[in-house]
Scaffold this motif. Sequence first.
Motif, PDB file in Angstrom:
ATOM      1  N   THR A  44      29.999  95.870  -1.499  1.00  0.00           N
ATOM      2  CA  THR A  44      29.263  96.356  -2.665  1.00  0.00           C
ATOM      3  C   THR A  44      30.216  96.484  -3.849  1.00  0.00           C
ATOM      4  N   PRO A  45      29.690  96.565  -5.057  1.00  0.00           N
ATOM      5  CA  PRO A  45      30.547  96.690  -6.248  1.00  0.00           C
ATOM      6  C   PRO A  45      31.410  97.949  -6.210  1.00  0.00           C
ATOM      7  N   ASP A  46      32.528  97.928  -6.952  1.00  0.00           N
ATOM      8  CA  ASP A  46      33.460  99.059  -6.988  1.00  0.00           C
ATOM      9  C   ASP A  46      32.807 100.355  -7.458  1.00  0.00           C
ATOM     10  N   HIS A  47      31.819 100.256  -8.343  1.00  0.00           N
ATOM     11  CA  HIS A  47      31.202 101.481  -8.871  1.00  0.00           C
ATOM     12  C   HIS A  47      30.239 102.140  -7.878  1.00  0.00           C
ATOM     13  N   LEU A  48      29.944 101.479  -6.753  1.00  0.00           N
ATOM     14  CA  LEU A  48      29.082 102.089  -5.748  1.00  0.00           C
ATOM     15  C   LEU A  48      29.948 102.862  -4.766  1.00  0.00           C
ATOM     16  N   ARG A  49      29.902 104.191  -4.841  1.00  0.00           N
ATOM     17  CA  ARG A  49      30.705 105.055  -3.967  1.00  0.00           C
ATOM     18  C   ARG A  49      30.257 104.884  -2.523  1.00  0.00           C
ATOM     19  N   GLY A  50      28.961 104.712  -2.304  1.00  0.00           N
ATOM     20  CA  GLY A  50      28.388 104.591  -0.971  1.00  0.00           C
ATOM     21  C   GLY A  50      27.036 105.258  -0.964  1.00  0.00           C
ATOM     22  N   VAL A  51      26.614 105.734   0.203  1.00  0.00           N
ATOM     23  CA  VAL A  51      25.339 106.432   0.298  1.00  0.00           C
ATOM     24  C   VAL A  51      25.562 107.818   0.887  1.00  0.00           C
ATOM     25  N   ILE A  52      24.710 108.739   0.461  1.00  0.00           N
ATOM     26  CA  ILE A  52      24.717 110.088   1.032  1.00  0.00           C
ATOM     27  C   ILE A  52      23.371 110.319   1.701  1.00  0.00           C
ATOM     28  N   ASN A  53      23.355 111.274   2.613  1.00  0.00           N
ATOM     29  CA  ASN A  53      22.130 111.647   3.298  1.00  0.00           C
ATOM     30  C   ASN A  53      21.465 112.764   2.498  1.00  0.00           C
ATOM     31  N   LEU A  54      20.309 112.466   1.957  1.00  0.00           N
ATOM     32  CA  LEU A  54      19.543 113.471   1.214  1.00  0.00           C
ATOM     33  C   LEU A  54      18.243 113.714   1.962  1.00  0.00           C
ATOM     34  N   GLU A  63      29.497 105.786  -9.089  1.00  0.00           N
ATOM     35  CA  GLU A  63      30.542 106.499  -9.823  1.00  0.00           C
ATOM     36  C   GLU A  63      30.363 106.182 -11.305  1.00  0.00           C
ATOM     37  N   MET A  64      29.935 107.163 -12.063  1.00  0.00           N
ATOM     38  CA  MET A  64      29.659 106.943 -13.478  1.00  0.00           C
ATOM     39  C   MET A  64      30.906 106.540 -14.258  1.00  0.00           C
ATOM     40  N   ARG A  65      32.066 107.073 -13.899  1.00  0.00           N
ATOM     41  CA  ARG A  65      33.299 106.685 -14.597  1.00  0.00           C
ATOM     42  C   ARG A  65      33.496 105.181 -14.481  1.00  0.00           C
ATOM     43  N   SER A  66      33.398 104.689 -13.278  1.00  0.00           N
ATOM     44  CA  SER A  66      33.614 103.277 -13.007  1.00  0.00           C
ATOM     45  C   SER A  66      32.539 102.421 -13.683  1.00  0.00           C
ATOM     46  N   LYS A  67      31.300 102.846 -13.575  1.00  0.00           N
ATOM     47  CA  LYS A  67      30.179 102.091 -14.148  1.00  0.00           C
ATOM     48  C   LYS A  67      30.293 101.986 -15.664  1.00  0.00           C
ATOM     49  N   LEU A  68      30.818 103.031 -16.300  1.00  0.00           N
ATOM     50  CA  LEU A  68      30.944 103.031 -17.759  1.00  0.00           C
ATOM     51  C   LEU A  68      32.293 102.505 -18.230  1.00  0.00           C
ATOM     52  N   GLY A  69      33.092 101.948 -17.303  1.00  0.00           N
ATOM     53  CA  GLY A  69      34.357 101.334 -17.683  1.00  0.00           C
ATOM     54  C   GLY A  69      35.504 102.301 -17.873  1.00  0.00           C
ATOM     55  N   MET A  70      35.387 103.488 -17.304  1.00  0.00           N
ATOM     56  CA  MET A  70      36.451 104.483 -17.426  1.00  0.00           C
ATOM     57  C   MET A  70      37.329 104.450 -16.172  1.00  0.00           C
ATOM     58  N   GLU A  71      38.532 104.978 -16.298  1.00  0.00           N
ATOM     59  CA  GLU A  71      39.451 105.037 -15.170  1.00  0.00           C
ATOM     60  C   GLU A  71      38.959 106.039 -14.136  1.00  0.00           C
ATOM     61  N   ARG A  72      39.081 105.662 -12.868  1.00  0.00           N
ATOM     62  CA  ARG A  72      38.703 106.576 -11.787  1.00  0.00           C
ATOM     63  C   ARG A  72      39.727 107.690 -11.671  1.00  0.00           C
ATOM     64  N   ILE A  73      39.239 108.856 -11.210  1.00  0.00           N
ATOM     65  CA  ILE A  73      40.130 109.974 -10.914  1.00  0.00           C
ATOM     66  C   ILE A  73      39.730 110.533  -9.551  1.00  0.00           C
ATOM     67  N   ASP A  74      40.586 111.376  -8.990  1.00  0.00           N
ATOM     68  CA  ASP A  74      40.256 112.029  -7.731  1.00  0.00           C
ATOM     69  C   ASP A  74      39.163 113.062  -7.967  1.00  0.00           C
ATOM     70  N   ASP A  75      38.354 113.286  -6.935  1.00  0.00           N
ATOM     71  CA  ASP A  75      37.318 114.315  -7.009  1.00  0.00           C
ATOM     72  C   ASP A  75      37.967 115.690  -7.140  1.00  0.00           C
ATOM     73  N   THR A  76      37.271 116.595  -7.803  1.00  0.00           N
ATOM     74  CA  THR A  76      37.733 117.969  -7.967  1.00  0.00           C
ATOM     75  C   THR A  76      36.636 118.910  -7.459  1.00  0.00           C
ATOM     76  N   VAL A  77      36.872 120.203  -7.557  1.00  0.00           N
ATOM     77  CA  VAL A  77      35.845 121.173  -7.153  1.00  0.00           C
ATOM     78  C   VAL A  77      34.625 121.099  -8.063  1.00  0.00           C
ATOM     79  N   ASP A  78      34.785 120.557  -9.269  1.00  0.00           N
ATOM     80  CA  ASP A  78      33.668 120.450 -10.207  1.00  0.00           C
ATOM     81  C   ASP A  78      32.876 119.156 -10.062  1.00  0.00           C
TER      82      ASP A  78
END
Length: 168
Positions: A44-54, A63-78
């Motif tokens: 799948t494309p780089d901007h697709l993080r994967g799937v979650i169970n909802l 990943e909105m950062r990736s989709k909008l052309g921004m640099e990826r960062i590590d996840d935080t508590v926020d």
Amino acid sequence: MTRTDNSTHSQYLTFSLGREVFALDISKVREVLEITPASGIPGTPDHLRGVINLRGHAVPVIEMRSKLGMERIDDTVDTCVIILEVTLDNETHILGALVDSVREVFEMQEQDIEPVPKMGAAINVEYINGMGRQGDQFIIIVDVDAVFSQVRMPSMAESGNASPELAA
């Protein structure tokens, strides 16, 4: 702020990606979730993080950062996932948008939304509905249907793991 019968008010959920503040039409938002580990899907494309169970359904997370052309960062508590109802090919699909943080819901009058300024080829504006203002800060109003219009998850749809409302 004085309200008049002639003005149209809309509510927006604001979120941040780095220092930038973005907004989504609240009518597209189902809920906001804390970050949840996503199951990756090969090919799948780089901007697709994967799937979650909802609640028993596989929901693709972008990943909105990736989709909008921004640099990826590590996840935080926020970091969180905004669950959205998106229209793709005249059908409603449930997708998740991974963002750095969610800020607040606010109301804006239609006349307070400015068109996207012309910046040449320096920025891709196909995902932007306009520029709003909250105090002295500009807010980029995102067209979620346009952002997700090119999202395709063939592995999920072909494997039968996605519910019909999720296969894009």
